[in-house]
Design a protein around this motif. Structure first.
Motif, short mmCIF file in Angstrom:
data_model
loop_
_atom_site.label_atom_id
_atom_site.label_comp_id
_atom_site.label_asym_id
_atom_site.label_seq_id
_atom_site.Cartn_x
_atom_site.Cartn_y
_atom_site.Cartn_z
N TRP A 196 1.12 -1.68 -0.09
CA TRP A 196 -0.24 -0.03 -0.07
C TRP A 196 0.85 1.05 0.43
O TRP A 196 1.05 2.21 -1.03
CB TRP A 196 -1.67 -0.20 1.44
CG TRP A 196 -2.00 -0.94 0.81
CD1 TRP A 196 -3.04 -2.09 1.43
CD2 TRP A 196 -3.12 0.05 0.32
NE1 TRP A 196 -3.79 -2.23 1.29
CE2 TRP A 196 -4.46 -1.28 0.56
CE3 TRP A 196 -3.63 0.87 -0.40
CZ2 TRP A 196 -5.28 -1.07 -0.33
CZ3 TRP A 196 -4.62 1.44 -1.11
CH2 TRP A 196 -5.73 0.41 -1.09
N ALA A 197 2.01 1.55 0.76
CA ALA A 197 2.58 2.20 1.37
C ALA A 197 3.38 2.29 -0.23
O ALA A 197 3.48 4.05 -0.97
CB ALA A 197 3.79 2.63 2.05
N GLY A 198 4.10 1.71 -0.80
CA GLY A 198 4.28 1.86 -1.84
C GLY A 198 4.06 1.88 -3.34
O GLY A 198 4.80 3.20 -3.90
N LEU A 199 2.36 1.45 -3.10
CA LEU A 199 1.54 1.79 -3.95
C LEU A 199 1.00 3.52 -4.09
O LEU A 199 1.12 4.07 -5.57
CB LEU A 199 0.79 1.22 -4.43
CG LEU A 199 -0.66 1.27 -5.44
CD1 LEU A 199 0.13 1.17 -6.54
CD2 LEU A 199 -1.53 0.32 -4.93
N ALA A 200 1.75 4.13 -3.41
CA ALA A 200 1.08 5.17 -2.65
C ALA A 200 2.27 6.36 -3.27
O ALA A 200 1.95 7.07 -3.84
CB ALA A 200 0.66 6.04 -1.37
N LEU A 201 3.70 5.48 -3.00
CA LEU A 201 4.78 6.72 -3.53
C LEU A 201 4.89 6.23 -5.01
O LEU A 201 5.12 7.21 -5.44
CB LEU A 201 6.04 5.95 -2.80
CG LEU A 201 6.37 6.41 -1.70
CD1 LEU A 201 7.81 5.20 -0.74
CD2 LEU A 201 5.91 8.14 -1.18
#
Length: 351
Positions: free
Chosen positions: A213-218
């Motif tokens: 999730w955090a990687g997709l956001a970035l």
């Protein structure tokens, strides 16, 4: 040091040595902090075994601890810190106020209220357990609704001032904190206890769902933010200057704030509303880079390093007891906030 100009066909690139050195130093520090976070703990793993596991040549217990327990947590800290750093930089640059941080002006509180609603009303768990997907959507909805409300209430005379934006945001922060406490009071004890740990800001039990999730956001939001780099830079000056250079300040400001709010919301969904990273990272980055404005990429790297180091301290200071990382960032960030307020008062911008 003078900027170096590089010509690549029709493209011209200006490279400032100090900025390049700062980026390299922060990247190396971040990698070192990542390796240390995976290596150190109740069961210490030699750095060589950590590197072997990261390269896919490890085996045995060390490989299991690295990939299943410590690496997801460390990667989550890295990505969440970077997201908070970029989000804080955008908020402070667009409002031209060093106190305009998602965790102070209600954005993180809105994300927290939305995520707690998903945890308490929706019955999902804060740590994931296969249903983590509901938490980011709740956090994103809460943060965007809060940002829209703050923007509308702060709009006055056809424009927005950073000081008014911060004041409205602080008021919204108080209302949303009360709403969150009301939901917790109505929840059963198990759901409320999980939500309270998450609200403190914690990386304990984080897995690859949170990393994704955090990687997709970035991956989605940072390139879009960088695509608005010219608007980002010019909005750090006065509105008249930006208008004279052809920047549609209304649309540019809304676009940047939506991107920053989304970054802060998804970072909050992954780790809880971790305090003061978004506040401190942009100002530290500006001093490291030696620039008048706030450097976006360096702010993200600074946020990543800060959260990695804070989480390492949270795990080791009182081992074997692990503290929520939000306690460490709060203990360090509160004096920093007082320093910022003192500087604002001395410069006549404290109200």
């Amino acid at each position: 040091m003078r900027p170096l100009s590089l010509e690549l066909g029709p493209l011209g690139v200006r490279l400032r040595p100090r900025i390049a050195i700062t980026v390299a130093a922060l990247a190396l520090t971040g990698f070192g902090a990542l390796v240390a976070s995976v290596s150190l703990g109740t069961y210490a793993i030699p750095v060589g075994d950590v590197l072997g596991a990261l390269l896919g040549t490890g085996s045995g217990d060390a490989d299991l601890i690295v990939h299943q327990l410590r690496l997801p947590r460390a990667l989550t800290a890295l990505l969440v810190g970077a997201a908070f750093g970029v989000a804080g930089a955008v908020y402070q640059a667009v409002t031209r106020n060093p106190l305009a941080s998602p965790d102070l002006i209600g954005i993180s509180a809105g994300a927290g209220a939305g995520a707690v609603a998903a945890i308490v009303i929706g019955g999902v768990t804060a740590a994931g357990a296969g249903t983590f997907g509901a938490v980011p959507f709740g956090a994103l909805a809460g943060a965007l609704a809060t940002a829209a409300l703050i923007y509308v209430l702060a709009w006055h005379g056809g424009t927005i001032t950073g000081y008014r934006f911060v004041l409205v945001g602080i008021a919204a922060n108080g209302v949303l904190a009360a709403l969150t406490r009301w939901m917790l009071a109505r929840a059963d004890i198990d759901q409320a206890s999980r939500a309270m740990v998450w609200l403190t800001g914690s990386l304990n039990g984080r897995g690859y769902d949170h990393v994704r999730w955090a990687g997709l956001a970035l991956l989605l939001l940072v390139p879009l933010t960088l695509a608005l780099a010219r608007s980002y830079q010019l909005l750090q000056y006065d509105d008249d200057t930006a208008l004279s250079l052809g920047i549609p300040i209304g649309r540019a400001r809304i676009a940047l704030l939506v991107l920053a709010t989304s970054l802060a919301a998804l970072a909050t969904a992954a780790a809880g509303p971790v305090a003061f990273v978004a506040l401190g990272a942009p100002q530290i980055a500006r001093r490291l880079a030696g620039t008048a404005g706030i450097p976006l990429v360096i702010s993200g790297l600074t946020g990543a390093v800060l959260l990695l180091l804070a989480d390492l301290a949270a795990r080791l200071l009182f081992a074997p007891t692990e503290l929520p990382v939000g306690i460490i960032t709060g203990a360090v960030g509160a004096p920093y906030l007082l320093l910022l307020l003192a500087r604002a008062n001395r410069s006549g911008k404290g109200g």
